[in-house]
Scaffold this motif. Structure first.
Motif, PDB file in Angstrom:
ATOM      1  N   ARG A  69      25.037  45.912 209.994  1.00  0.00           N
ATOM      2  CA  ARG A  69      26.455  45.604 209.868  1.00  0.00           C
ATOM      3  C   ARG A  69      27.145  46.639 208.988  1.00  0.00           C
ATOM      4  O   ARG A  69      26.512  47.276 208.149  1.00  0.00           O
ATOM      5  CB  ARG A  69      26.633  44.205 209.280  1.00  0.00           C
ATOM      6  CG  ARG A  69      25.970  43.100 210.114  1.00  0.00           C
ATOM      7  CD  ARG A  69      26.017  41.768 209.398  1.00  0.00           C
ATOM      8  NE  ARG A  69      25.243  41.816 208.151  1.00  0.00           N
ATOM      9  CZ  ARG A  69      25.390  40.956 207.148  1.00  0.00           C
ATOM     10  NH1 ARG A  69      26.294  40.001 207.227  1.00  0.00           N
ATOM     11  NH2 ARG A  69      24.647  41.052 206.060  1.00  0.00           N
ATOM     12  N   LYS A  78      33.379  48.693 207.316  1.00  0.00           N
ATOM     13  CA  LYS A  78      34.649  49.040 207.950  1.00  0.00           C
ATOM     14  C   LYS A  78      34.438  49.367 209.430  1.00  0.00           C
ATOM     15  O   LYS A  78      33.316  49.542 209.896  1.00  0.00           O
ATOM     16  CB  LYS A  78      35.283  50.243 207.241  1.00  0.00           C
ATOM     17  CG  LYS A  78      35.682  49.963 205.793  1.00  0.00           C
ATOM     18  CD  LYS A  78      36.343  51.189 205.169  1.00  0.00           C
ATOM     19  CE  LYS A  78      36.774  50.913 203.730  1.00  0.00           C
ATOM     20  NZ  LYS A  78      37.402  52.110 203.122  1.00  0.00           N
ATOM     21  N   ASP A  79      35.568  49.493 210.145  1.00  0.00           N
ATOM     22  CA  ASP A  79      35.514  49.881 211.546  1.00  0.00           C
ATOM     23  C   ASP A  79      34.978  51.297 211.665  1.00  0.00           C
ATOM     24  O   ASP A  79      35.086  52.107 210.727  1.00  0.00           O
ATOM     25  CB  ASP A  79      36.915  49.822 212.166  1.00  0.00           C
ATOM     26  CG  ASP A  79      37.456  48.390 212.225  1.00  0.00           C
ATOM     27  OD1 ASP A  79      36.709  47.477 211.838  1.00  0.00           O
ATOM     28  OD2 ASP A  79      38.609  48.217 212.636  1.00  0.00           O
ATOM     29  N   SER A  85      32.300  42.876 216.903  1.00  0.00           N
ATOM     30  CA  SER A  85      32.134  41.827 215.893  1.00  0.00           C
ATOM     31  C   SER A  85      33.004  40.611 216.166  1.00  0.00           C
ATOM     32  O   SER A  85      32.643  39.487 215.843  1.00  0.00           O
ATOM     33  CB  SER A  85      32.452  42.385 214.502  1.00  0.00           C
ATOM     34  OG  SER A  85      31.571  43.448 214.194  1.00  0.00           O
ATOM     35  N   SER A 111      35.352  47.214 215.012  1.00  0.00           N
ATOM     36  CA  SER A 111      34.353  46.576 214.158  1.00  0.00           C
ATOM     37  C   SER A 111      33.114  46.285 215.004  1.00  0.00           C
ATOM     38  O   SER A 111      33.163  45.467 215.924  1.00  0.00           O
ATOM     39  CB  SER A 111      34.913  45.287 213.566  1.00  0.00           C
ATOM     40  OG  SER A 111      33.917  44.621 212.805  1.00  0.00           O
TER      41      SER A 111
END
Length: 296
Positions: free
Chosen positions: A80, A83-84, A116, A147
């Motif tokens: 994960r 940020k994008d 996401s 994301s």
């Protein structure tokens, strides 16, 4: 007659030594396999973070963080990001292939890049040990900034130890030989049976070392083999400081595996499983090691 008796006694001692040595070797092999697996799993999670780090760098992001790797299922992990980001599929394929090639327990795996927001698959591919079976599409097409999370699912691998098959397979035969040659000492050894126990009471916690579990307030919690071995050392010496070097040596280094942060990781996991009982806690003794504190 006297020489014959000495010869027979010598043969018995010799065979007993062989049986004992091979049994100990098999025992150590079994534990070293588990220790190595634990170490390789911890190393794999570091590699997965490295994949996220390199992907961010190639997208031009040198400041945002890769969030902690999450294990979502058996043999499946999720990377994960804070940020994008945007990425080139070619770059992601090359990064995962290069880094996971260093993972000794990684064979075939599937990579899915998920949006996401809705968990839909934005991009995916499959890598195999046999490159002819690789499935890679949409290379060269830059993905829009969004994301993303990256799910990597590894193909389960059965535990096989071909190098030790002869050793393990020979144990039943050696046990039979030991029985035939050492029946005369059997009564003396039977006295020892039942003198050892694998059950420990620590506060309100019942620790069953043989079955690798603890029971707290009628709740059963399973332990890994390594967690069991760590807790057994503490249980044999409650309220005593156990040197960090001793734990490393008895759990891993004696088996040829040297660890650093893995010990802290297992202590942390073990502490979480014991937190249901406020009377028991694993304390850090600064500069020395750890102590299992049991209060009445």
């Amino acid at each position: 007659m006297f020489d014959s008796q000495n010869l027979l006694a010598g043969r018995r001692k010799y065979l007993f030594g062989i049986v004992l040595l091979l049994f100990i070797s098999a025992f150590c092999v079994a534990f070293s396999i588990e220790g190595s697996d634990d170490f390789n799993i911890a190393r794999r999670e570091v590699m997965l973070r490295k994949i996220g780090d390199e992907l961010l760098t190639q997208s031009g992001d040198l400041t945002s963080r890769v969030l902690p790797v999450k294990k979502v299922a058996e043999n499946e992990y999720q990377i994960r990001f804070e940020k994008d980001l945007t990425f080139l599929p070619d770059s992601l394929v090359n990064i995962t292939r290069r880094l996971l090639a260093k993972d000794p327990i990684a064979g075939d795996y599937v990579v899915n890049v998920l949006n996401s927001g809705n968990a839909s698959v934005a991009y995916g591919y499959a890598i195999s040990k046999n490159k002819k079976n690789d499935i890679i599409a949409c290379r060269g097409r830059k993905q829009p900034k969004a994301s993303y999370t990256i799910n990597i699912k590894f193909k389960p691998t059965g535990t096989s130890v071909p190098k030790n098959e002869f050793l393990l397979g020979s144990l039943p035969f050696l046990a039979f030989v030991g029985f035939v040659f050492f029946r005369s000492v059997k009564p003396r050894r039977e006295v020892l049976v039942g003198q050892c126990t694998s059950l420990f009471t620590l506060g309100t916690v019942l620790f069953d070392a043989e079955n690798r579990k603890i029971i707290v307030n009628e709740k059963t919690i399973d332990l890994t083999r390594t967690e069991t071995r760590v807790l057994l050392i503490f249980a044999l010496s409650p309220n005593e400081t156990i040197a960090r070097s001793r734990l490393q040596k008895e759990i891993w280094e004696d088996e040829g595996v040297i660890v650093g942060r893995s010990l802290d990781m297992f202590i942390s996991k073990l502490r979480k499983k014991l937190e249901l009982d406020p009377q028991i806690n694993i304390l850090v003794v600064r500069g020395k090691g750890y102590k299992l504190e049991v209060t009445s």
